[in-house]
Design a protein around this motif. Structure first.
Motif, short mmCIF file in Angstrom:
data_model
loop_
_atom_site.label_atom_id
_atom_site.label_comp_id
_atom_site.label_asym_id
_atom_site.label_seq_id
_atom_site.Cartn_x
_atom_site.Cartn_y
_atom_site.Cartn_z
N VAL A 174 0.85 -1.20 0.00
CA VAL A 174 0.00 0.00 0.00
C VAL A 174 0.89 1.25 0.00
CG1 VAL A 174 -1.78 1.33 1.22
CG2 VAL A 174 -1.84 -1.19 1.21
N LEU A 175 0.65 2.16 -0.97
CA LEU A 175 1.40 3.40 -1.07
C LEU A 175 0.60 4.55 -0.41
CD1 LEU A 175 2.57 3.13 -4.80
CD2 LEU A 175 3.78 2.43 -2.76
N HIS A 176 1.29 5.49 0.23
CA HIS A 176 0.65 6.64 0.88
C HIS A 176 1.21 7.97 0.34
CE1 HIS A 176 0.12 3.26 3.73
NE2 HIS A 176 -1.03 3.89 4.06
N GLU A 177 0.42 9.00 0.42
CA GLU A 177 0.88 10.34 0.04
C GLU A 177 0.14 11.42 0.86
OE1 GLU A 177 -0.07 11.19 -3.99
OE2 GLU A 177 -2.24 11.03 -3.71
N GLU A 178 0.75 12.60 0.99
CA GLU A 178 0.12 13.74 1.64
C GLU A 178 -0.55 14.65 0.59
OE1 GLU A 178 3.01 14.45 5.53
OE2 GLU A 178 3.37 15.59 3.69
N VAL A 179 -1.73 15.10 0.89
CA VAL A 179 -2.45 16.02 0.00
C VAL A 179 -2.81 17.28 0.78
CG1 VAL A 179 -3.36 14.16 -1.44
CG2 VAL A 179 -4.67 14.94 0.54
N PRO A 180 -2.86 18.45 0.11
CA PRO A 180 -3.23 19.69 0.81
C PRO A 180 -4.69 19.65 1.27
CG PRO A 180 -2.10 20.16 -1.26
CD PRO A 180 -2.44 18.70 -1.28
N VAL A 181 -4.91 20.13 2.44
CA VAL A 181 -6.26 20.25 2.98
C VAL A 181 -6.50 21.73 3.28
CG1 VAL A 181 -7.82 19.62 4.84
CG2 VAL A 181 -6.19 17.93 3.95
N VAL A 182 -7.55 22.33 2.68
CA VAL A 182 -7.84 23.76 2.79
C VAL A 182 -9.09 23.96 3.65
CG1 VAL A 182 -8.38 25.90 1.56
CG2 VAL A 182 -6.80 24.23 0.55
N SER A 183 -9.00 24.91 4.58
CA SER A 183 -10.15 25.33 5.37
C SER A 183 -9.99 26.83 5.68
CB SER A 183 -10.26 24.53 6.67
OG SER A 183 -9.12 24.76 7.49
N THR A 184 -11.06 27.49 6.04
CA THR A 184 -11.02 28.91 6.37
C THR A 184 -11.66 29.15 7.73
OG1 THR A 184 -13.15 29.36 5.30
CG2 THR A 184 -11.17 29.58 3.94
N HIS A 185 -11.26 30.26 8.34
CA HIS A 185 -11.91 30.70 9.56
C HIS A 185 -11.96 32.23 9.52
CE1 HIS A 185 -7.67 31.16 10.64
NE2 HIS A 185 -8.07 32.05 11.56
N VAL A 186 -12.90 32.82 10.22
CA VAL A 186 -13.13 34.27 10.20
C VAL A 186 -12.54 34.89 11.46
CG1 VAL A 186 -14.88 36.08 10.19
CG2 VAL A 186 -15.25 33.99 8.87
N GLU A 187 -11.80 35.98 11.25
CA GLU A 187 -11.28 36.72 12.38
C GLU A 187 -11.34 38.21 12.05
OE1 GLU A 187 -6.48 36.88 11.59
OE2 GLU A 187 -7.29 35.22 12.76
N PRO A 188 -11.63 39.10 13.00
CA PRO A 188 -11.68 40.55 12.73
C PRO A 188 -10.29 41.10 12.45
CG PRO A 188 -11.93 40.10 15.07
CD PRO A 188 -11.93 38.78 14.40
N VAL A 189 -10.24 42.07 11.51
CA VAL A 189 -8.94 42.63 11.15
C VAL A 189 -8.87 44.14 11.37
CG1 VAL A 189 -8.38 40.82 9.49
CG2 VAL A 189 -9.70 42.80 8.73
N GLU A 190 -10.02 44.89 11.30
CA GLU A 190 -9.97 46.32 11.56
C GLU A 190 -11.38 46.84 11.79
OE1 GLU A 190 -8.57 48.65 8.34
OE2 GLU A 190 -9.97 47.83 6.86
N ARG A 191 -11.46 48.07 12.36
CA ARG A 191 -12.72 48.76 12.57
C ARG A 191 -12.73 50.03 11.69
NH1 ARG A 191 -17.10 47.17 15.21
NH2 ARG A 191 -17.27 49.08 16.46
N VAL A 192 -13.82 50.26 10.97
CA VAL A 192 -13.92 51.40 10.06
C VAL A 192 -15.13 52.22 10.46
CG1 VAL A 192 -14.16 52.14 7.66
CG2 VAL A 192 -12.86 50.06 8.20
N ARG A 193 -14.96 53.54 10.57
CA ARG A 193 -16.08 54.43 10.84
C ARG A 193 -15.95 55.66 9.94
NH1 ARG A 193 -13.32 54.46 15.67
NH2 ARG A 193 -15.03 53.31 16.61
N VAL A 194 -17.08 56.33 9.69
CA VAL A 194 -17.09 57.52 8.85
C VAL A 194 -17.58 58.70 9.70
CG1 VAL A 194 -19.43 57.11 7.99
CG2 VAL A 194 -17.85 58.50 6.64
N GLY A 195 -16.96 59.84 9.54
CA GLY A 195 -17.33 61.04 10.27
C GLY A 195 -17.15 62.26 9.39
N THR A 196 -17.25 63.43 9.95
CA THR A 196 -17.09 64.68 9.20
C THR A 196 -16.09 65.58 9.90
OG1 THR A 196 -18.89 65.81 10.36
CG2 THR A 196 -19.46 64.57 8.36
#
Length: 301
Positions: free
Chosen positions: A238-260
């Motif tokens: 039996v032969l074996h190999e590694e394959v890429p496994v992709v997953s995502t997760h959400v994390e906050p990166v910045e806060r944006v606000r608008v003013g004058t």
């Protein structure tokens, strides 16, 4: 309440015109009288930037209380009325066009019938009592009292005061510039999801098949002869190999606000202002003295 016919022209000129919802349209600029009844029929309202335009509004549908003339029209409707030069007279054609625009029944205005020609003139030479001098020189009855003129002692009237004596007042308009706050635009933040492709390098490993052939030696002879002399067999790997496994997760990166913020700048505005000039008309036999205080000499008639 409807406008009382005895209301003085001075009072109307000092009034503010408001719309059907109570908002300010503008200040009264001039009062126009009906040619038949000599009663106030129209007012012109100062509209536009800094009151630079005048628009006619009928008084037959207006009510008057205190210093306010309320008309059953919106500010936009008054501003969009047909433009007519406020030159002191209102021609029949101009008045008909204005009545049609405001949907006013002309048969009920000023007691005129359908055959009467409309028309109006500016209410001129009001004094402090509200009297009005007509084009014939006879003093029309105002709110209080009467007055007459004589052929030799005619009294002069001045827009800036009551009966004049031996001096005439010269007036001029002064330009007053202010600011008002209005909406210049809107900005809003809107968040939406964008999908993009990202590439990463991932190290992987796999097994490959390796075949090894060994010659028969004294060391492996026993294993080689332990089975039947001739046979059919299978051996599985039996032969074996590694394959890429992709997953995502959400994390906050910045806060944006608008003013004058407020930036200061300077704008140039222009407006027409009027002023009075006084000229001296004399007979050819009259000589004039030195120049007046402004350095202007009277001209001979």
């Amino acid at each position: 309440m409807p406008i009382d016919p005895s209301t003085s022209i001075d009072a109307l000129r000092a009034a503010t015109v408001t719309s059907s919802d109570g908002s300010k349209i503008g200040k009264v600029a001039e009062v126009y009288l009906d040619d038949h009844s000599d009663q106030p029929e129209w007012v012109t309202v100062k509209t536009g930037l800094f009151g630079s335009s005048e628009t006619f509004v009928p008084l037959s549908t207006a009510s008057y209380l205190g210093d306010e003339i309320r008309v059953p029209y919106s500010k936009e409707q008054v501003k969009d009325a047909p433009r007519t030069d406020a030159d002191g007279t209102l021609s029949p054609a101009e008045e008909v066009r204005l009545y049609d625009y405001y949907a006013v029944d002309r048969t009920t205005t000023s007691g005129r019938g359908t055959g009467d020609q409309p028309g109006g003139r500016r209410g001129e030479w009001p004094d402090s009592r509200g009297d009005v001098t007509t084009s014939t020189g006879q003093a029309a009855l105002g709110t209080t009292g009467t007055r007459t003129t004589t052929g030799t002692g005619t009294q002069g009237y001045d827009t800036s005061g009551p009966t004049t004596d031996d001096a005439m007042t010269r007036s001029e308009e002064r330009l007053h510039v202010g600011t008002e706050v209005r909406e210049a635009g809107r900005a809003r933040l809107r968040k939406h999801v964008v999908t993009e492709e990202q590439t990463r390098q991932v190290a992987t490993s796999h097994e490959e098949l390796v075949i090894t052939r060994e010659p028969i030696t004294d060391a492996n002879r026993g294993a080689a002869t332990s089975g039947p002399e001739l046979s059919e067999e299978e051996h599985e790997v039996v032969l074996h190999e590694e394959v890429p496994v992709v997953s995502t997760h959400v994390e906050p990166v910045e806060r944006v606000r608008v003013g004058t913020r407020t930036e200061q700048d300077t704008q140039t505005v222009s407006a027409d202002v009027r002023h009075e000039e006084i000229d001296l008309d004399t007979d050819s036999t009259v000589t004039t003295g030195r120049a007046d205080r402004d350095g202007r000499r009277g001209r001979h008639g």
